[in-house]
Design an enzyme around this catalytic site. Sequence first.
Site, PDB file in Angstrom:
ATOM      1  N   TYR A  81       2.610  -8.148  -3.688  1.00  0.00           N
ATOM      2  CA  TYR A  81       2.001  -7.346  -2.618  1.00  0.00           C
ATOM      3  C   TYR A  81       0.966  -8.122  -1.810  1.00  0.00           C
ATOM      4  CZ  TYR A  81       3.961  -3.486  -5.313  1.00  0.00           C
ATOM      5  OH  TYR A  81       4.806  -2.653  -5.981  1.00  0.00           O
ATOM      6  N   ASN A  97      -2.505   7.511   1.437  1.00  0.00           N
ATOM      7  CA  ASN A  97      -2.699   7.970   0.058  1.00  0.00           C
ATOM      8  C   ASN A  97      -3.917   7.364  -0.631  1.00  0.00           C
ATOM      9  OD1 ASN A  97      -0.555   9.783   0.059  1.00  0.00           O
ATOM     10  ND2 ASN A  97       0.909   8.180  -0.439  1.00  0.00           N
ATOM     11  N   PHE A 132      -3.651   0.456  -8.080  1.00  0.00           N
ATOM     12  CA  PHE A 132      -2.634   0.692  -7.073  1.00  0.00           C
ATOM     13  C   PHE A 132      -3.214   1.659  -6.043  1.00  0.00           C
ATOM     14  CE2 PHE A 132       0.014  -1.278 -10.220  1.00  0.00           C
ATOM     15  CZ  PHE A 132       0.841  -2.080  -9.454  1.00  0.00           C
ATOM     16  N   ASN A 158      -2.552   4.456  -4.480  1.00  0.00           N
ATOM     17  CA  ASN A 158      -2.638   5.912  -4.548  1.00  0.00           C
ATOM     18  C   ASN A 158      -3.711   6.430  -5.496  1.00  0.00           C
ATOM     19  OD1 ASN A 158      -0.490   5.618  -2.855  1.00  0.00           O
ATOM     20  ND2 ASN A 158       0.994   6.630  -4.170  1.00  0.00           N
ATOM     21  N   HIS A 198       0.121  -3.329   3.672  1.00  0.00           N
ATOM     22  CA  HIS A 198      -0.674  -2.370   2.899  1.00  0.00           C
ATOM     23  C   HIS A 198      -1.880  -3.036   2.239  1.00  0.00           C
ATOM     24  CE1 HIS A 198      -0.531   1.816   2.187  1.00  0.00           C
ATOM     25  NE2 HIS A 198       0.083   1.855   1.032  1.00  0.00           N
TER      26      HIS A 198
END
Length: 186
Positions: free
Chosen positions: A14, A112, A64, A66, A19
């Site tokens: 990631y 989120n 993470f 969320n 993001h």
Amino acid sequence: MKLIAGLGNPGKKYERTRHNVGFMVVDELSFRHQTPWKKSKFNGMTSEIIVGGEKMILVKPLTFMNASGECIRPLMDYYNIPIEDVVIVYDDLDLPVGKIRLRQKGSAGGHNGMKSIIQHVKTQEFNRIRVGVSRPLKGEVINYVLGDFPKAEQPDIIAAIQKSADAIEDFAQTPFIEVMNKYNQK
């Protein structure tokens, strides 16, 4: 003392995704000040910088995206940092790539990570820097935000990361409303 949280997802796959632009901003600050990252007991990585005599705790939640609030709230409590001294940096689909917007309050806007933070700090009234990543022309948003920036967008996103880091450094000595007015005009 200030708490600056960059939102993203942990893990190599990631690292350079849209993001993770929040992580990229706090990484830039850590790099500028040559400070190491350390694993905190609050499920995040932290680094401490001093800007103009003001200590700033940089954080990258390891929860993470969320569940970002699960890291942020305990750090606020541990360091006794009031909500007005917190800045959250995150990706925004509704801004063009490379644009930034500073705000003192607002909804999660479908993000989120922000939903989690609002849920844990129990208010929408906190400072944030939204870094534009634009919307996909077609296809699913999830695949888009978990994709890397293409080469053509890299100069714009690098400039946005630099500008966001500059704004955070200014916040060390200047009220956020003034920083917001300065950087939202550019």
